[in-house]
Design a protein around this motif. Sequence first.
Motif, PDB file in Angstrom:
ATOM      1  N   LYS A   1      46.767   2.130  14.561  1.00  0.00           N
ATOM      2  CA  LYS A   1      46.751   3.701  14.518  1.00  0.00           C
ATOM      3  C   LYS A   1      47.149   4.049  13.217  1.00  0.00           C
ATOM      4  CE  LYS A   1      47.854   3.815  19.501  1.00  0.00           C
ATOM      5  NZ  LYS A   1      48.626   4.146  20.613  1.00  0.00           N
ATOM      6  N   GLU A   2      48.513   3.393  12.626  1.00  0.00           N
ATOM      7  CA  GLU A   2      48.931   3.760  11.510  1.00  0.00           C
ATOM      8  C   GLU A   2      47.930   3.653  10.361  1.00  0.00           C
ATOM      9  OE1 GLU A   2      51.677   5.663  11.259  1.00  0.00           O
ATOM     10  OE2 GLU A   2      51.787   5.284  13.338  1.00  0.00           O
ATOM     11  N   ASP A   3      47.267   2.492  10.447  1.00  0.00           N
ATOM     12  CA  ASP A   3      46.149   2.346   9.337  1.00  0.00           C
ATOM     13  C   ASP A   3      45.153   3.446   9.257  1.00  0.00           C
ATOM     14  OD1 ASP A   3      47.430  -0.039   8.375  1.00  0.00           O
ATOM     15  OD2 ASP A   3      46.033  -1.442   9.604  1.00  0.00           O
TER      16      ASP A   3
ATOM     17  N   LEU B   1      45.551   6.596  10.078  1.00  0.00           N
ATOM     18  CA  LEU B   1      46.164   7.786   9.504  1.00  0.00           C
ATOM     19  C   LEU B   1      46.291   7.698   8.258  1.00  0.00           C
ATOM     20  CD1 LEU B   1      49.024   8.966  12.159  1.00  0.00           C
ATOM     21  CD2 LEU B   1      46.659   9.803  11.860  1.00  0.00           C
ATOM     22  N   LYS B   2      46.368   6.502   7.659  1.00  0.00           N
ATOM     23  CA  LYS B   2      46.695   6.334   6.084  1.00  0.00           C
ATOM     24  C   LYS B   2      45.178   6.278   5.604  1.00  0.00           C
ATOM     25  CE  LYS B   2      50.565   3.387   6.176  1.00  0.00           C
ATOM     26  NZ  LYS B   2      51.111   2.123   5.908  1.00  0.00           N
TER      27      LYS B   2
ATOM     28  N   GLN C   1      46.570  13.500  13.146  1.00  0.00           N
ATOM     29  CA  GLN C   1      47.583  13.085  13.984  1.00  0.00           C
ATOM     30  C   GLN C   1      47.112  12.136  15.152  1.00  0.00           C
ATOM     31  OE1 GLN C   1      50.293  15.958  15.842  1.00  0.00           O
ATOM     32  NE2 GLN C   1      50.651  16.972  13.720  1.00  0.00           N
ATOM     33  N   LEU C   2      47.834  11.285  15.373  1.00  0.00           N
ATOM     34  CA  LEU C   2      47.463  10.292  16.510  1.00  0.00           C
ATOM     35  C   LEU C   2      47.241  11.091  17.768  1.00  0.00           C
ATOM     36  CD1 LEU C   2      49.535   7.131  15.846  1.00  0.00           C
ATOM     37  CD2 LEU C   2      47.002   7.508  15.576  1.00  0.00           C
TER      38      LEU C   2
ATOM     39  N   GLN D   1      47.622  11.349  21.658  1.00  0.00           N
ATOM     40  CA  GLN D   1      48.622  10.821  22.394  1.00  0.00           C
ATOM     41  C   GLN D   1      48.007  11.086  23.881  1.00  0.00           C
ATOM     42  OE1 GLN D   1      51.120   9.093  21.268  1.00  0.00           O
ATOM     43  NE2 GLN D   1      50.778   9.724  19.463  1.00  0.00           N
TER      44      GLN D   1
END
Length: 139
Positions: free
Chosen positions: A72-74, A76-77, A105-106, A108
């Motif tokens: 998930k963070e990758d 967004l980056k 944004q992720l 949810q």
Amino acid sequence: MAKKSFHGDAGPSQRQLRVGETIRRGLSEILMRGDIHDPDLNRLSITVGEVRTSPDLRIATAYVLPLGGKGKEDVLKLLGKNKHELRRMIGKKLGLKHTPELRFQLDQTFDQMDEARRILSDERVRKDVDAASADEDDA
């Protein structure tokens, strides 16, 4: 006349909803086809669940989730790194007079649905729900 926004009581305007959905479809198509010049981003399958626009249509927030929920963070980056190219492509593809600034944004939603299912499957909650249903049937 009430000002319409996501934070006010009136909710988003029809225009905000229409532009948001148009951007969502365009962004989904661009990501699905792998049209971006970043091979790391093109390797990923990304779901664009929703796009919300600000009342003045200058900012569009895309709620995204990688397929399977991993990295998930990758995601967004990578989307943040390529947001200018994505914005240019959205503007060109959709023919918008002013293309909003893209933010990511992720999403949810799936986590919230899983949590709701977990809560509803709890033994104590099921007893309460069954009792409430029985009371309604008796009325």
